[in-house]
Design a protein around this motif. Structure first.
Motif, PDB file in Angstrom:
ATOM      1  N   ALA A  33      87.566  54.728 -15.587  1.00  0.00           N
ATOM      2  CA  ALA A  33      86.769  54.240 -14.602  1.00  0.00           C
ATOM      3  C   ALA A  33      87.218  53.116 -13.123  1.00  0.00           C
ATOM      4  CB  ALA A  33      85.550  53.448 -15.497  1.00  0.00           C
ATOM      5  N   ASP A  34      88.149  52.427 -13.435  1.00  0.00           N
ATOM      6  CA  ASP A  34      88.539  51.012 -12.556  1.00  0.00           C
ATOM      7  C   ASP A  34      87.565  50.279 -12.325  1.00  0.00           C
ATOM      8  OD1 ASP A  34      90.095  49.929 -11.084  1.00  0.00           O
ATOM      9  OD2 ASP A  34      90.363  50.888  -9.171  1.00  0.00           O
ATOM     10  N   LEU A  35      87.542  49.450 -13.252  1.00  0.00           N
ATOM     11  CA  LEU A  35      85.427  48.623 -12.846  1.00  0.00           C
ATOM     12  C   LEU A  35      85.776  47.771 -12.250  1.00  0.00           C
ATOM     13  CD1 LEU A  35      84.723  48.179 -16.834  1.00  0.00           C
ATOM     14  CD2 LEU A  35      83.873  49.763 -14.702  1.00  0.00           C
ATOM     15  N   GLY A  36      84.556  47.515 -10.951  1.00  0.00           N
ATOM     16  CA  GLY A  36      84.924  46.309 -10.264  1.00  0.00           C
ATOM     17  C   GLY A  36      83.727  45.386 -10.129  1.00  0.00           C
ATOM     18  N   PRO A  37      83.843  44.567  -9.522  1.00  0.00           N
ATOM     19  CA  PRO A  37      82.663  43.301  -9.346  1.00  0.00           C
ATOM     20  C   PRO A  37      81.198  43.806  -8.951  1.00  0.00           C
ATOM     21  CG  PRO A  37      84.416  42.620  -7.565  1.00  0.00           C
ATOM     22  CD  PRO A  37      84.938  43.887  -8.417  1.00  0.00           C
ATOM     23  N   ASP A  38      81.462  45.617  -8.083  1.00  0.00           N
ATOM     24  CA  ASP A  38      80.036  45.940  -7.919  1.00  0.00           C
ATOM     25  C   ASP A  38      80.050  47.328  -8.743  1.00  0.00           C
ATOM     26  OD1 ASP A  38      82.568  47.247  -7.069  1.00  0.00           O
ATOM     27  OD2 ASP A  38      82.498  48.707  -5.120  1.00  0.00           O
ATOM     28  N   HIS A  39      80.284  47.490  -9.573  1.00  0.00           N
ATOM     29  CA  HIS A  39      79.637  48.204 -10.481  1.00  0.00           C
ATOM     30  C   HIS A  39      78.922  48.313 -11.429  1.00  0.00           C
ATOM     31  CE1 HIS A  39      84.184  49.589  -9.244  1.00  0.00           C
ATOM     32  NE2 HIS A  39      82.573  50.919  -8.898  1.00  0.00           N
ATOM     33  N   THR A  40      77.907  49.081 -12.086  1.00  0.00           N
ATOM     34  CA  THR A  40      76.841  48.688 -13.202  1.00  0.00           C
ATOM     35  C   THR A  40      77.680  49.913 -14.618  1.00  0.00           C
ATOM     36  OG1 THR A  40      75.006  47.898 -11.919  1.00  0.00           O
ATOM     37  CG2 THR A  40      74.348  48.943 -14.345  1.00  0.00           C
ATOM     38  N   VAL A  41      77.357  49.049 -15.521  1.00  0.00           N
ATOM     39  CA  VAL A  41      78.584  49.620 -16.425  1.00  0.00           C
ATOM     40  C   VAL A  41      77.225  49.886 -17.522  1.00  0.00           C
ATOM     41  CG1 VAL A  41      79.894  49.793 -18.617  1.00  0.00           C
ATOM     42  CG2 VAL A  41      80.380  49.180 -16.061  1.00  0.00           C
TER      43      VAL A  41
END
Length: 83
Positions: A33-41
């Motif tokens: 997913a390469d999660l970042g600060p602008d993501h919602t999980v």
């Protein structure tokens, strides 16, 4: 070559399971997913081994984490809540 030793009192099979769950959660949070600060999980099955670790990893990387779980023995009060 050195080997990692599990802490005293922790069975080797449990230690291996924890390493596998942690590696899986880390892979999902970074490579898949390469999660970042602008993501919602949204994490399904957050009371399982991988799910609990993934919630913690995602919480440190993303703007918002929601989790679902069904358990009769897992108290909701044990989940971290961030306001």
């Amino acid at each position: 070559m050195s080997a990692w030793r599990p802490p005293d009192g922790l069975d080797a099979d449990v230690a291996c399971a924890l390493l596998l769950q942690g590696a899986t959660a880390h892979y999902l949070a970074t490579a898949t997913a390469d999660l970042g600060p602008d993501h919602t999980v949204l994490v399904y099955a957050a009371s399982g081994g991988v799910g609990r670790l993934l919630v913690q990893l995602a919480d440190g990387r993303t703007g918002w984490v929601s989790a679902t779980f069904i358990s009769t023995s897992f108290p909701i009060s044990s989940l971290p809540v961030r306001g």
